[in-house]
Scaffold this active site. Structure first.
Site, PDB file in Angstrom:
ATOM      1  N   LYS A  43       0.838  -1.206   0.000  1.00 38.51           N
ATOM      2  CA  LYS A  43       0.000   0.000   0.000  1.00 38.51           C
ATOM      3  C   LYS A  43       0.871   1.254   0.000  1.00 38.51           C
ATOM      4  O   LYS A  43       2.083   1.178   0.209  1.00 38.51           O
ATOM      5  CB  LYS A  43      -0.944  -0.016   1.221  1.00 38.51           C
TER       6      LYS A  43
HETATM    7  C1  LIG Z   1      -5.661  -4.011   0.926  1.00 41.02           C
HETATM    8  C2  LIG Z   1      -7.118  -3.760   0.997  1.00 41.02           C
HETATM    9  C3  LIG Z   1      -7.884  -4.158   2.102  1.00 41.02           C
HETATM   10  C4  LIG Z   1      -7.369  -5.057   3.191  1.00 41.02           C
HETATM   11  O1  LIG Z   1      -6.255  -4.652   3.843  1.00 41.02           O
HETATM   12  P1  LIG Z   1      -5.305  -5.726   4.556  1.00 41.02           P
HETATM   13  O2  LIG Z   1      -4.391  -4.875   5.361  1.00 41.02           O
HETATM   14  O3  LIG Z   1      -4.615  -6.497   3.498  1.00 41.02           O
HETATM   15  O4  LIG Z   1      -6.166  -6.587   5.407  1.00 41.02           O
HETATM   16  C5  LIG Z   1      -9.212  -3.795   2.150  1.00 41.02           C
HETATM   17  N1  LIG Z   1      -9.791  -3.106   1.160  1.00 41.02           N
HETATM   18  C6  LIG Z   1      -9.102  -2.721   0.069  1.00 41.02           C
HETATM   19  C7  LIG Z   1      -9.799  -1.933  -0.984  1.00 41.02           C
HETATM   20  C8  LIG Z   1      -7.755  -3.043  -0.054  1.00 41.02           C
HETATM   21  O5  LIG Z   1      -7.079  -2.669  -1.148  1.00 41.02           O
END
Ligand SMILES: *Cc1c(COP(=O)(O)O)cnc(C)c1O
Length: 370
Positions: A186
């Site tokens: 991210k």
């Molecule tokens: C990455 C993501 C999540 C989940 O996050 P994690 O930290 O991997 O549990 C939820 N919603 C969206 C849109 C994402 O891109």
């Protein structure tokens, strides 16, 4: 030439000395759970989002689940969301005991289409869960208006959109709460899992803090059912090193995005549809996603030529096998289904070189000339 989707090594080399120092500090302190590093990150990220509270938790999926639970969403309730998102959005709704109700997307932004929300509201609807996909916020004004009119909570899934803005407002300012993910890929990524809820609502913030420690308050007394979902000190310390660079990284992503758009328009004209930053938005380009004909063939051709691409997401949530019992069928949400067949994301990270971008676009042009 090889162009990966994402390469975190250059960033690490630049921050390495600082990282090793803070990790040594955490390990020497013997304080690993909910200490000063988590507190500092919570304070900074809340301030960055222009809201009062930040509550660190185990990951971005739990952040959504905890926020829903704190808002009182549970069995018998419906939550309106987009089908064109990562699985966790829908998964969190079901884990909270509620039923996801999917509303089709705006084909330009890939985000939930506010014009289609009201017809999906029933007396069971408790919340709207917009996702700020690829780094651009959903069209929040009409969503806020609908939520007010019907007395609904808004939980923003901002896993891909830390730093994004909408008409001068930050993620988390317009909704009841917003959730971030610090998954390593991210825009603000940890070296493992992590997440955070941000909110202006004192009561919801307090409930989130309790839920993430097994619903314990005071310690060893449990009035609500929580679970173990905490951001740990190691990850928070790492994120505290990275956080001051976030705005600069967002700017670099935006520059890479305009370079792609310029090159693609110049070399391919109308063959591909480039992403749109809607007026009044600040897009942080977690992904640079285009729409193309013959998507799967293009992807295979690029792979042969050393260019990584990804499809986010090949199967919308309403058609996922695990959600079969919700009763959706193909054709129900045509824009999301079309996007799932046409969208492809190109390599995107702040350290991406312009020569790499040129190569990617040249290869795309080569494919369509054949
Ligand atoms: C990455 C993501 C999540 C989940 O996050 P994690 O930290 O991997 O549990 C939820 N919603 C969206 C849109 C994402 O891109």
């Amino acid at each position: 030439m090889k162009v990966p989707m994402l390469d975190l090594s250059e960033q690490y080399q630049r921050l390495r000395a600082e990282m090793l120092t803070v990790l040594d500090e955490v390990m020497s302190s013997s304080r690993f759970i909910l200490g000063d590093h988590v507190k500092k990150l919570e304070t900074d990220v809340a301030a960055y989002s222009n809201v009062k509270h930040g509550i660190g938790c185990g990951n971005g999926s739990d952040a959504i689940h905890i926020a829903l639970q704190a808002a009182g969403v549970g069995p018998g309730d419906e939550v309106i969301t987009t089908p064109f998102t990562f699985f966790a959005t829908g998964g969190a709704i079901v884990r909270a005991g509620a039923k996801p109700v999917f509303v089709d997307i705006d084909p330009v932004t890939f985000n939930i289409d506010p014009a289609k929300i009201e017809e999906a509201i029933t007396e069971k609807t408790k919340a709207i869960l917009p996702v700020h996909l690829y780094g651009q916020m959903a069209d929040m004004d009409p969503i806020v208006e609908i939520a007010k009119k019907h007395g609904l909570f808004i939980i923003e899934d901002a896993a891909q959109a830390i730093g994004a803005k909408y008409k001068g407002k930050n993620v988390g300012e317009l909704g009841t709460a917003a959730t971030y993910s610090f998954f390593p890929t991210k825009n603000l990524g940890a070296y493992g899992d992590g997440g955070m809820i941000v909110t202006n609502d004192d009561e919801i913030a307090e409930k989130c803090r309790v839920i993430r420690v097994h619903g314990s308050k005071p310690k060893y007394y449990h009035h609500v059912l929580g679970y173990n979902s905490r951001l740990d000190e190691m990850q928070a310390a790492i994120l505290n090193v990275k956080f001051p660079h976030l705005n600069e990284w967002s700017e670099l992503r935006r520059e890479r995005a305009s370079t792609y758009t310029h090159l693609l328009n110049e070399m391919l004209g109308d063959v591909v549809v480039t992403p749109v930053e809607v007026e009044g938005h600040y897009h942080v380009f977690h992904q640079y996603t285009i729409r193309v004909p013959k998507r799967d063939e293009l992807q295979a051709f690029l792979k042969e030529n050393g260019v990584a691409t990804m499809v986010y997401y090949p199967l919308p949530l309403h058609l996922q096998p695990v959600f079969q019992e919700l009763g959706y069928k193909e054709g129900d949400l045509p824009e999301a289904e079309k996007a799932a067949k046409e969208a492809v994301s190109l390599p995107m990270f702040p350290e991406l070189k312009v020569e790499q971008q040129q190569y990617v676009v040249e290869k795309i042009a080569e494919f369509y000339k054949k």
